[in-house]
Motif scaffolding. Structure first.
Motif, PDB file in Angstrom:
ATOM      1  N   VAL A  97       0.833  -1.207   0.000  1.00 38.91           N
ATOM      2  CA  VAL A  97       0.000   0.000   0.000  1.00 38.91           C
ATOM      3  C   VAL A  97       0.868   1.258   0.000  1.00 38.91           C
ATOM      4  N   LEU A  98       2.063   1.165   0.637  1.00 37.75           N
ATOM      5  CA  LEU A  98       2.956   2.321   0.761  1.00 37.75           C
ATOM      6  C   LEU A  98       4.148   2.237  -0.188  1.00 37.75           C
ATOM      7  N   SER A  99       4.118   1.288  -1.118  1.00 31.64           N
ATOM      8  CA  SER A  99       5.207   1.104  -2.097  1.00 31.64           C
ATOM      9  C   SER A  99       6.545   0.818  -1.428  1.00 31.64           C
ATOM     10  N   LEU A 100       6.517  -0.034  -0.403  1.00 31.96           N
ATOM     11  CA  LEU A 100       7.719  -0.438   0.311  1.00 31.96           C
ATOM     12  C   LEU A 100       8.072  -1.878  -0.053  1.00 31.96           C
ATOM     13  N   LYS A 101       9.368  -2.180  -0.109  1.00 35.52           N
ATOM     14  CA  LYS A 101       9.826  -3.527  -0.470  1.00 35.52           C
ATOM     15  C   LYS A 101      10.115  -4.335   0.800  1.00 35.52           C
ATOM     16  N   VAL A 102       9.799  -5.635   0.752  1.00 35.33           N
ATOM     17  CA  VAL A 102       9.999  -6.543   1.887  1.00 35.33           C
ATOM     18  C   VAL A 102      10.839  -7.729   1.422  1.00 35.33           C
TER      19      VAL A 102
END
Length: 430
Positions: free
Chosen positions: A87-92
């Motif tokens: 949703v926040l355009s963060l990579k995991v």
């Protein structure tokens, strides 16, 4: 909570936060180091996901590290966090042992904002100079009591040495208390204790004790396998007993999966997938392999072997009835085991004896005065004699008559042989 998260929660009909989610939101958002305690199954993963992710800056490197005690819990956390990170355009990125390290190194080069892993793999990458944590802002220890024990604690020490920054926020999460002096000494700080273990949460978990002889426990599982819409995680104290039971169930054509240390990550992942998709009735596992597992709407947990302490019972029970859902905890054992378990845990446990299957089990009270012999007789089906007691003397009389008749027959045969020998060679008279 970030407005983008609120919009999504509203769209799926989520309206109320659990007590632990409400209690930690502000301290985490403000950068405080906390020691958060809450019962299993109360949404601790989302409790730290929602406040922390909005603080991260996209494309600014590794900022959040989440450590878990097992591969399965790390992968489970990865799925939950990634769902909201998108949703926040963060990579995991998941960093677990048993997985392809080359693939992990390739992904590390892209500097994902969120790392989720097991202490063994993370400390290995640090020792090999492949992982730098100088940009880290927050460290989360999920199931902290497990992580700060024995060899795992040494791995956490290695990881913290690579960070060693007083400005890094540290948050401990779990259902069991961590020694405050251990945490304070390792991380060189005081933690804000947030204890939500005594806060009442609506739940419908039934605790049952099925009086069962040790050699009948596998057959109990076979009976339960016949129940419709029934699934359970089955806990063992040893991998040896787990494998013996797995062989029995395979021979009985019962669909089951196993989750044990020593299995490859691919095998373990496949077992969990099959169980989550309902392809397996049972997931056979040990405490070490199943810590923190979340199987939505799991009907039951079975203690094939009784846990060694109340803390372990609590963690096992927490796999069912999560987030206020209905669940059942079934324990196998004899009446001595039942008394020991009642001393170990402070929950109302109903004794069950007889019956086949979950809904047909007959509930009976068990008291401290009940003898071990009588308890075994209540749950082991014994064929009753169809002949009345008055027939017993008659049986003895018949048996005696049979004995006399045999003796007379043998004596008659002996006399006939003797007569034959006496007359042998003598001429026969017409």
């Amino acid at each position: 909570m970030d407005s983008r998260f609120e919009e999504r929660l509203t769209s799926v009909g989520f309206t109320t936060l659990t007590p632990i989610q409400s209690a930690v939101a502000e301290p985490l958002a403000n950068g405080q180091s906390i020691d958060a305690l809450a019962p299993t199954g109360t949404g601790k993963t989302l409790a730290f996901t929602w406040p922390l992710l909005p603080k991260l800056v996209p494309e600014d490197g590794e900022q959040l590290l989440i450590l878990a005690p097992s591969q399965e819990l790390a992968m489970q956390t990865t799925r939950v966090v990634r769902d909201w990170a998108n949703v926040l355009s963060l990579k995991v990125l998941s960093l677990t042992g048993g997985a392809n390290i080359k693939h992990q190194l390739d992904r590390l080069k892209k500097h994902p904002e969120i790392l989720i892993g097991t202490p063994g793999r993370v400390s290995e990458l640090i020792n090999n100079g492949k992982l730098k944590l100088k940009r880290l802002r927050t460290l989360i220890l999920d199931e902290a009591d497990e992580l700060l024990r024995d060899d795992t604690a040494n791995q956490i020490d290695i990881i913290w040495d690579a960070i060693d920054d007083d400005d890094v926020q540290v948050a401990l999460f779990g259902a069991t208390e961590v020694d405050p002096s251990t945490a304070s000494g390792l991380f060189n700080r005081e933690f804000l204790r947030i204890d939500q273990r005594q806060v009442a949460i609506p739940t419908e978990i039934k605790h049952e004790f099925w009086l069962t002889a040790r050699d009948q426990r596998q057959k109990r599982l076979r009976q339960l396998a016949a129940e419709k819409r029934f699934q359970a995680i089955v806990f063992f104290n040893t991998t040896k007993q787990l494998k013996i039971t797995a062989s029995f169930l395979a021979h009985e054509h019962v669909a089951m999966a196993t989750l044990a240390r020593g299995d490859s990550s691919t095998t373990r992942a496949k077992s969990l997938t099959n169980f989550r998709q309902g392809k397996a009735k049972f997931l056979l596992t040990t405490d070490a392999a199943a810590r923190g597992l979340d199987i939505p709407d799991l009907p039951a947990v079975i203690n094939f072997d009784l846990p060694r302490d109340g803390e372990t019972y609590t963690h096992r029970a927490g796999r069912t009835g999560r987030m206020g859902k209905v669940g059942t905890v079934i324990s196998f054992g004899n009446d001595h085991d039942f008394r020991d378990l009642k001393k170990m845990v402070a929950v109302d446990i109903q004794a069950i004896s007889g019956g086949k299957g979950l809904p047909k089990a007959e509930k009976v009270p068990v008291t401290e005065k009940t003898s071990h012999k009588n308890q075994n007789e209540t749950h082991v089906a014994r064929p009753k004699s169809k002949s009345p007691k008055v027939d017993q003397p008659r049986k003895k009389k018949v048996a005696a008559t049979d004995s006399v008749s045999r003796q007379e027959r043998f004596a008659k045969e002996k006399r006939a042989k003797r007569k034959h020998r006496k007359n042998k060679g003598k001429p026969k008279h017409n």
